[in-house]
Design a protein around this motif. Structure first.
Motif, PDB file in Angstrom:
ATOM      1  N   GLU A 159      48.304  -1.047   3.407  1.00 53.19           N
ATOM      2  CA  GLU A 159      47.335  -1.734   4.272  1.00 53.19           C
ATOM      3  C   GLU A 159      46.074  -2.098   3.490  1.00 53.19           C
ATOM      4  OE1 GLU A 159      44.600  -0.544   8.068  1.00 53.19           O
ATOM      5  OE2 GLU A 159      46.649   0.242   8.055  1.00 53.19           O
ATOM      6  N   ALA A 160      45.612  -1.152   2.668  1.00 54.79           N
ATOM      7  CA  ALA A 160      44.411  -1.408   1.870  1.00 54.79           C
ATOM      8  C   ALA A 160      44.673  -2.523   0.849  1.00 54.79           C
ATOM      9  CB  ALA A 160      43.969  -0.134   1.165  1.00 54.79           C
ATOM     10  N   ASN A 161      45.858  -2.532   0.251  1.00 57.27           N
ATOM     11  CA  ASN A 161      46.196  -3.591  -0.709  1.00 57.27           C
ATOM     12  C   ASN A 161      46.282  -4.947  -0.026  1.00 57.27           C
ATOM     13  OD1 ASN A 161      46.269  -2.248  -3.186  1.00 57.27           O
ATOM     14  ND2 ASN A 161      48.327  -1.460  -2.803  1.00 57.27           N
ATOM     15  N   ALA A 162      46.805  -4.978   1.209  1.00 57.73           N
ATOM     16  CA  ALA A 162      46.860  -6.239   1.963  1.00 57.73           C
ATOM     17  C   ALA A 162      45.444  -6.746   2.251  1.00 57.73           C
ATOM     18  CB  ALA A 162      47.626  -6.044   3.258  1.00 57.73           C
ATOM     19  N   LYS A 163      44.558  -5.831   2.644  1.00 59.26           N
ATOM     20  CA  LYS A 163      43.160  -6.222   2.888  1.00 59.26           C
ATOM     21  C   LYS A 163      42.497  -6.692   1.595  1.00 59.26           C
ATOM     22  CE  LYS A 163      42.261  -3.250   6.873  1.00 59.26           C
ATOM     23  NZ  LYS A 163      41.510  -2.075   7.361  1.00 59.26           N
ATOM     24  N   LEU A 164      42.860  -6.051   0.499  1.00 59.44           N
ATOM     25  CA  LEU A 164      42.310  -6.435  -0.806  1.00 59.44           C
ATOM     26  C   LEU A 164      42.757  -7.854  -1.178  1.00 59.44           C
ATOM     27  CD1 LEU A 164      40.618  -5.423  -3.190  1.00 59.44           C
ATOM     28  CD2 LEU A 164      42.718  -4.561  -4.213  1.00 59.44           C
ATOM     29  N   LYS A 165      43.997  -8.184  -0.883  1.00 62.15           N
ATOM     30  CA  LYS A 165      44.484  -9.538  -1.152  1.00 62.15           C
ATOM     31  C   LYS A 165      43.726 -10.561  -0.309  1.00 62.15           C
ATOM     32  CE  LYS A 165      49.180  -8.634  -2.726  1.00 62.15           C
ATOM     33  NZ  LYS A 165      50.616  -8.811  -2.456  1.00 62.15           N
ATOM     34  N   LEU A 166      43.457 -10.221   0.956  1.00 63.36           N
ATOM     35  CA  LEU A 166      42.683 -11.126   1.821  1.00 63.36           C
ATOM     36  C   LEU A 166      41.264 -11.300   1.279  1.00 63.36           C
ATOM     37  CD1 LEU A 166      43.781 -10.073   5.421  1.00 63.36           C
ATOM     38  CD2 LEU A 166      44.262 -12.218   4.252  1.00 63.36           C
ATOM     39  N   ALA A 167      40.686 -10.193   0.804  1.00 59.76           N
ATOM     40  CA  ALA A 167      39.335 -10.263   0.239  1.00 59.76           C
ATOM     41  C   ALA A 167      39.336 -11.140  -1.018  1.00 59.76           C
ATOM     42  CB  ALA A 167      38.817  -8.871  -0.075  1.00 59.76           C
ATOM     43  N   ASP A 168      40.398 -11.033  -1.829  1.00 62.03           N
ATOM     44  CA  ASP A 168      40.514 -11.886  -3.017  1.00 62.03           C
ATOM     45  C   ASP A 168      40.632 -13.356  -2.621  1.00 62.03           C
ATOM     46  OD1 ASP A 168      40.330  -9.840  -4.862  1.00 62.03           O
ATOM     47  OD2 ASP A 168      42.507  -9.586  -5.058  1.00 62.03           O
ATOM     48  N   LYS A 169      41.390 -13.609  -1.559  1.00 60.93           N
ATOM     49  CA  LYS A 169      41.542 -14.982  -1.068  1.00 60.93           C
ATOM     50  C   LYS A 169      40.198 -15.519  -0.576  1.00 60.93           C
ATOM     51  CE  LYS A 169      44.321 -17.677   2.167  1.00 60.93           C
ATOM     52  NZ  LYS A 169      45.318 -17.634   3.242  1.00 60.93           N
ATOM     53  N   ASP A 170      39.459 -14.694   0.161  1.00 62.47           N
ATOM     54  CA  ASP A 170      38.123 -15.088   0.625  1.00 62.47           C
ATOM     55  C   ASP A 170      37.204 -15.371  -0.557  1.00 62.47           C
ATOM     56  OD1 ASP A 170      38.813 -14.913   3.271  1.00 62.47           O
ATOM     57  OD2 ASP A 170      37.861 -12.963   3.618  1.00 62.47           O
ATOM     58  N   TYR A 171      37.320 -14.552  -1.590  1.00 63.39           N
ATOM     59  CA  TYR A 171      36.498 -14.717  -2.784  1.00 63.39           C
ATOM     60  C   TYR A 171      36.788 -16.067  -3.442  1.00 63.39           C
ATOM     61  CZ  TYR A 171      34.339 -13.627  -7.285  1.00 63.39           C
ATOM     62  OH  TYR A 171      33.563 -13.641  -8.407  1.00 63.39           O
ATOM     63  N   LYS A 172      38.065 -16.395  -3.573  1.00 63.54           N
ATOM     64  CA  LYS A 172      38.439 -17.682  -4.181  1.00 63.54           C
ATOM     65  C   LYS A 172      37.970 -18.849  -3.314  1.00 63.54           C
ATOM     66  CE  LYS A 172      42.387 -15.900  -6.726  1.00 63.54           C
ATOM     67  NZ  LYS A 172      43.851 -15.825  -6.811  1.00 63.54           N
TER      68      LYS A 172
ATOM     69  N   LEU B 130      30.813 -15.250  -0.663  1.00 65.90           N
ATOM     70  CA  LEU B 130      31.032 -14.656  -1.975  1.00 65.90           C
ATOM     71  C   LEU B 130      30.489 -13.233  -2.019  1.00 65.90           C
ATOM     72  CD1 LEU B 130      32.201 -15.741  -4.680  1.00 65.90           C
ATOM     73  CD2 LEU B 130      29.877 -16.176  -5.385  1.00 65.90           C
ATOM     74  N   LYS B 131      29.271 -13.052  -1.513  1.00 64.60           N
ATOM     75  CA  LYS B 131      28.672 -11.715  -1.499  1.00 64.60           C
ATOM     76  C   LYS B 131      29.475 -10.749  -0.642  1.00 64.60           C
ATOM     77  CE  LYS B 131      23.888 -13.068  -2.359  1.00 64.60           C
ATOM     78  NZ  LYS B 131      22.529 -13.170  -1.800  1.00 64.60           N
ATOM     79  N   SER B 132      29.854 -11.199   0.559  1.00 66.04           N
ATOM     80  CA  SER B 132      30.595 -10.303   1.450  1.00 66.04           C
ATOM     81  C   SER B 132      31.968  -9.969   0.886  1.00 66.04           C
ATOM     82  CB  SER B 132      30.725 -10.914   2.844  1.00 66.04           C
ATOM     83  OG  SER B 132      31.538 -12.058   2.822  1.00 66.04           O
ATOM     84  N   SER B 133      32.633 -10.940   0.275  1.00 63.06           N
ATOM     85  CA  SER B 133      33.962 -10.661  -0.278  1.00 63.06           C
ATOM     86  C   SER B 133      33.872  -9.753  -1.502  1.00 63.06           C
ATOM     87  CB  SER B 133      34.701 -11.948  -0.618  1.00 63.06           C
ATOM     88  OG  SER B 133      34.052 -12.666  -1.625  1.00 63.06           O
ATOM     89  N   LYS B 134      32.798  -9.889  -2.281  1.00 57.92           N
ATOM     90  CA  LYS B 134      32.608  -8.990  -3.425  1.00 57.92           C
ATOM     91  C   LYS B 134      32.447  -7.551  -2.959  1.00 57.92           C
ATOM     92  CE  LYS B 134      30.511 -11.703  -7.134  1.00 57.92           C
ATOM     93  NZ  LYS B 134      29.280 -11.925  -7.917  1.00 57.92           N
ATOM     94  N   SER B 135      31.583  -7.356  -1.964  1.00 57.63           N
ATOM     95  CA  SER B 135      31.356  -5.992  -1.480  1.00 57.63           C
ATOM     96  C   SER B 135      32.616  -5.433  -0.823  1.00 57.63           C
ATOM     97  CB  SER B 135      30.175  -5.946  -0.509  1.00 57.63           C
ATOM     98  OG  SER B 135      30.441  -6.729   0.626  1.00 57.63           O
ATOM     99  N   GLU B 136      33.350  -6.287  -0.112  1.00 61.07           N
ATOM    100  CA  GLU B 136      34.598  -5.857   0.525  1.00 61.07           C
ATOM    101  C   GLU B 136      35.641  -5.497  -0.532  1.00 61.07           C
ATOM    102  OE1 GLU B 136      37.781  -7.503   3.853  1.00 61.07           O
ATOM    103  OE2 GLU B 136      35.946  -8.627   3.458  1.00 61.07           O
ATOM    104  N   ARG B 137      35.706  -6.285  -1.578  1.00 61.96           N
ATOM    105  CA  ARG B 137      36.650  -5.985  -2.661  1.00 61.96           C
ATOM    106  C   ARG B 137      36.317  -4.650  -3.320  1.00 61.96           C
ATOM    107  NH1 ARG B 137      36.650 -10.919  -6.578  1.00 61.96           N
ATOM    108  NH2 ARG B 137      38.084  -9.613  -7.740  1.00 61.96           N
ATOM    109  N   LYS B 138      35.028  -4.400  -3.544  1.00 60.68           N
ATOM    110  CA  LYS B 138      34.621  -3.128  -4.148  1.00 60.68           C
ATOM    111  C   LYS B 138      35.007  -1.949  -3.266  1.00 60.68           C
ATOM    112  CE  LYS B 138      30.682  -4.263  -7.088  1.00 60.68           C
ATOM    113  NZ  LYS B 138      29.233  -4.080  -7.286  1.00 60.68           N
ATOM    114  N   ALA B 139      34.719  -2.085  -1.965  1.00 57.69           N
ATOM    115  CA  ALA B 139      35.026  -0.998  -1.033  1.00 57.69           C
ATOM    116  C   ALA B 139      36.528  -0.750  -0.953  1.00 57.69           C
ATOM    117  CB  ALA B 139      34.475  -1.342   0.351  1.00 57.69           C
ATOM    118  N   LEU B 140      37.299  -1.812  -0.916  1.00 56.89           N
ATOM    119  CA  LEU B 140      38.752  -1.651  -0.831  1.00 56.89           C
ATOM    120  C   LEU B 140      39.331  -1.089  -2.131  1.00 56.89           C
ATOM    121  CD1 LEU B 140      39.656  -4.874   1.145  1.00 56.89           C
ATOM    122  CD2 LEU B 140      39.897  -2.527   1.943  1.00 56.89           C
TER     123      LEU B 140
END
Length: 183
Positions: free
Chosen positions: A124-137, A64-74
Motif C-alpha cells: 500500500e505504501a509503495n502504491a502511494k509512493l508511485k502516486l506521489a512520484d506521478k504527482d511530482y512528475k 511539487l512541494k506537497s509531492s516532495k514531502s509526501e514522497r519523503k514521508a512514504l
C-alpha cells in the motif's frame, strides 16, 4: 467561345464594381477606433494568458512541494516497515530454533501472519509512493508549461502593446485631422 469568356469576364467585373460601390464607407476615426479596440482586446487576451500561465506555475510549485514531502514521508514509512519486518523476524528466529515443536509452529504462524500484514502495508505504501512520484512528475510538467507560457506571452505582450500604441496614435491623428477639417 472566346467572346463568351470575354463577355463573362466583363459582366463579372461590372458586378464586382457595383458591389464595391454598395459598401458603406466607414470614416477614418471609426476605423481607427475599431482597430484600437481590437488591439486592446488582443492585449487583454495576452495578459489573461500570462495570468493563467502564472497560476499554472504557482500550482506546479505547490504540487511539487506537497509531492516532495509526501514522497519523503512514504519513503520513511517503507523503510520503517522493512525494519519492523526484519526486527520481528529476528525475534521469531530465536523462537524457531527452540526444541519445542509447539513453540516453533506458533512462531512460524506468528511470523507468517506478521509477514502478510507488513507486506500488505508495504504494498500500500509503495502504491502511494508511485502516486506521489506521478504527482511530482505532473508538477514538474505544470511548472515548465507555466514558465514557457508566461515567457511566450510576455514576448507577445510587448508586440501587442506596441500595436495598441500605434493604433492609439493613428486614432489621435485621425481625430486631429477631422477636427482640422471642421475648422
Amino acid at each position: 467561345m472566346n467572346r463568351f469568356f470575354l463577355l463573362l469576364l466583363l459582366a463579372l467585373g461590372a458586378t464586382a464594381e457595383a458591389s464595391a460601390q454598395d459598401k458603406p464607407k466607414v470614416d477614418k476615426v471609426t476605423q481607427c477606433q475599431l482597430n484600437l479596440d481590437k488591439a486592446t482586446a488582443k492585449v487583454s487576451a495576452i495578459v489573461e494568458g500570462i495570468e493563467k500561465s502564472q497560476e499554472m506555475e504557482a500550482e506546479g510549485v505547490s504540487l511539487l512541494k506537497s509531492s516532495k514531502s509526501e514522497r519523503k514521508a512514504l519513503a520513511k514509512q517503507v523503510k520503517q516497515l522493512t525494519k519492523q519486518l526484519a526486527k520481528s523476524k529476528k525475534k521469531l528466529d530465536s523462537k524457531m530454533k527452540s526444541k519445542d515443536r509447539e513453540a516453533v509452529a506458533e512462531a512460524k504462524a506468528e511470523y507468517k501472519d506478521l509477514s502478510i500484514e507488513l507486506k500488505a502495508e508495504l504494498k500500500e505504501a509503495n502504491a502511494k509512493l508511485k502516486l506521489a512520484d506521478k504527482d511530482y512528475k505532473n508538477a514538474q510538467k505544470l511548472l515548465v508549461k507555466g514558465k514557457e507560457g508566461a515567457k511566450r506571452n510576455k514576448a507577445k505582450l510587448k508586440a501587442a502593446e506596441q500595436g495598441e500604441e500605434v493604433a492609439r496614435e493613428k486614432l489621435d491623428a485621425a481625430i486631429a485631422k477631422q477636427e482640422g477639417e471642421e475648422d
